[in-house]
Structure formats: C-alpha cells, structure tokens
Design a protein around this motif. Structure first.
Motif, PDB file in Angstrom:
ATOM      1  N   LYS A   4      51.543  13.269  82.730  1.00 28.44           N
ATOM      2  CA  LYS A   4      50.515  14.027  82.017  1.00 28.44           C
ATOM      3  C   LYS A   4      51.171  15.183  81.268  1.00 28.44           C
ATOM      4  O   LYS A   4      52.182  15.728  81.691  1.00 28.44           O
ATOM      5  CB  LYS A   4      49.502  14.621  82.995  1.00 28.44           C
ATOM      6  CG  LYS A   4      48.799  13.616  83.869  1.00 28.44           C
ATOM      7  CD  LYS A   4      47.705  12.959  83.115  1.00 28.44           C
ATOM      8  CE  LYS A   4      46.918  12.059  84.052  1.00 28.44           C
ATOM      9  NZ  LYS A   4      45.896  11.351  83.383  1.00 28.44           N
ATOM     10  N   ARG A   6      49.899  18.793  80.297  1.00 25.58           N
ATOM     11  CA  ARG A   6      48.787  19.699  80.545  1.00 25.58           C
ATOM     12  C   ARG A   6      49.270  21.135  80.631  1.00 25.58           C
ATOM     13  O   ARG A   6      50.442  21.420  80.442  1.00 25.58           O
ATOM     14  CB  ARG A   6      48.004  19.288  81.785  1.00 25.58           C
ATOM     15  CG  ARG A   6      48.775  19.265  83.060  1.00 25.58           C
ATOM     16  CD  ARG A   6      47.896  18.693  84.154  1.00 25.58           C
ATOM     17  NE  ARG A   6      48.551  18.819  85.438  1.00 25.58           N
ATOM     18  CZ  ARG A   6      48.230  18.120  86.503  1.00 25.58           C
ATOM     19  NH1 ARG A   6      47.261  17.240  86.432  1.00 25.58           N
ATOM     20  NH2 ARG A   6      48.862  18.286  87.638  1.00 25.58           N
ATOM     21  N   GLY A  25      51.105  13.173  87.156  1.00 22.97           N
ATOM     22  CA  GLY A  25      49.673  13.413  87.233  1.00 22.97           C
ATOM     23  C   GLY A  25      49.164  13.697  88.635  1.00 22.97           C
ATOM     24  O   GLY A  25      48.086  14.237  88.812  1.00 22.97           O
ATOM     25  N   SER A  67      46.096  16.255  78.348  1.00 17.38           N
ATOM     26  CA  SER A  67      44.777  16.666  78.828  1.00 17.38           C
ATOM     27  C   SER A  67      43.909  16.968  77.612  1.00 17.38           C
ATOM     28  O   SER A  67      44.406  17.071  76.483  1.00 17.38           O
ATOM     29  CB  SER A  67      44.890  17.890  79.730  1.00 17.38           C
ATOM     30  OG  SER A  67      45.273  19.015  78.967  1.00 17.38           O
TER      31      SER A  67
END
Length: 153
Positions: A4, A6, A25, A67
C-alpha cells in the motif's frame, strides 16, 4: 504481500504532518515502512505536497495500491497522469476517477429511467387492452340482446 501507499502521521498534537510511505498493507499506520516517498503538510498555507513521482510510478508499476487520500494527493500534484498509461496500472488501481464514476452513474440513471419508461408503457398497454376487452365484453352482450329479437321477428 499487498503493498500500500498511504500516509504515516508525524508531528505533535494538533500539528500533524504526514509522510507518504510504501508499506505492507497488514502493518499498522505508523508501523515499519518499506520506503518513504513524500511529504504532506496540511498545516502550511498553502499545503505542502512533495512526492517523488519516479518512485510512485515504480511502486504503482509493481502493483502497490494508493489509499484514497494519497490518490487525491497524486491527482493534485499531477503525478496521476505520469503512471496512468503504465501497462496494467489501470487494472491495479481502484476505480476512483470522478469523471468515470460520474459517467457510470449517469448511464445507470439513464438505464433505470428507460426501464421505468418501458414498464410504464407496458402497464399502459396492458391497461388499454384490459379496458378494450371490458368494453368489448360489455358491448357484445348488449349487441346480442338487440340482435336476437331482430332475428326472431
């Protein structure tokens, strides 16, 4: 491993700033990261957004999912256009393009409206047929009663 992209919160109470990070993640928001690729400081006026577009392009190319907030930051900085044409990038990115979502929603509304119109037309046709059948049923016995005495006489 689901990678991910983010935000990682940094700073003091009521004075946050964020690092744009790449991490597994399954890790916590402020857990161990694979790589830091940018900064976001919403407290400055105007907000500071500094993201390494080459690293973003690389990570998205290997399948990392941004995200929602990072995706919006990438659109603001224009980095979204840099990797929009990557082979397979569209499939890896979740569909968050507002224009595409709006057009899909408009098509769904148009399809629902046409379905409703079709149902209304079918209902009106059925009602007209029913009324015609009832009118024919009412007219037929009356005609038979007037014709029957004429035939007898």
């Amino acid at each position: 491993m689901a990678v991910k992209i983010r935000l990682k919160r940094m700073g003091k109470k009521f004075q946050p700033f964020y690092r744009v990070v790449v991490l597994d993640g399954r890790k916590k928001r402020d857990g161990r990261v694979i790589e830091e690729i940018g900064l976001y400081d919403p407290m400055q006026e105007p907000s500071l957004i500094r993201i390494d577009s080459e690293r973003v392009k690389y990570w998205l190319g290997v399948g990392a999912q941004p995200s929602d907030t990072v995706f919006n930051l990438l659109k603001i900085t224009g980095d979204y256009q840099a990797f929009k044409g990557l082979p397979g990038a569209e499939g890896r990115l979740k569909v968050r393009d507002p224009e595409a979502a709006a057009s899909a929603k408009a098509e769904a509304v148009k399809a629902a409206a046409s379905d409703a119109e079709k149902r209304k037309a079918a209902a009106a046709k059925a009602k007209a047929e029913k009324e015609a059948a009832e009118a024919a049923a009412q007219d037929a016995p009356a005609e038979e009663s007037t014709e029957a005495p004429a035939e007898e006489a």
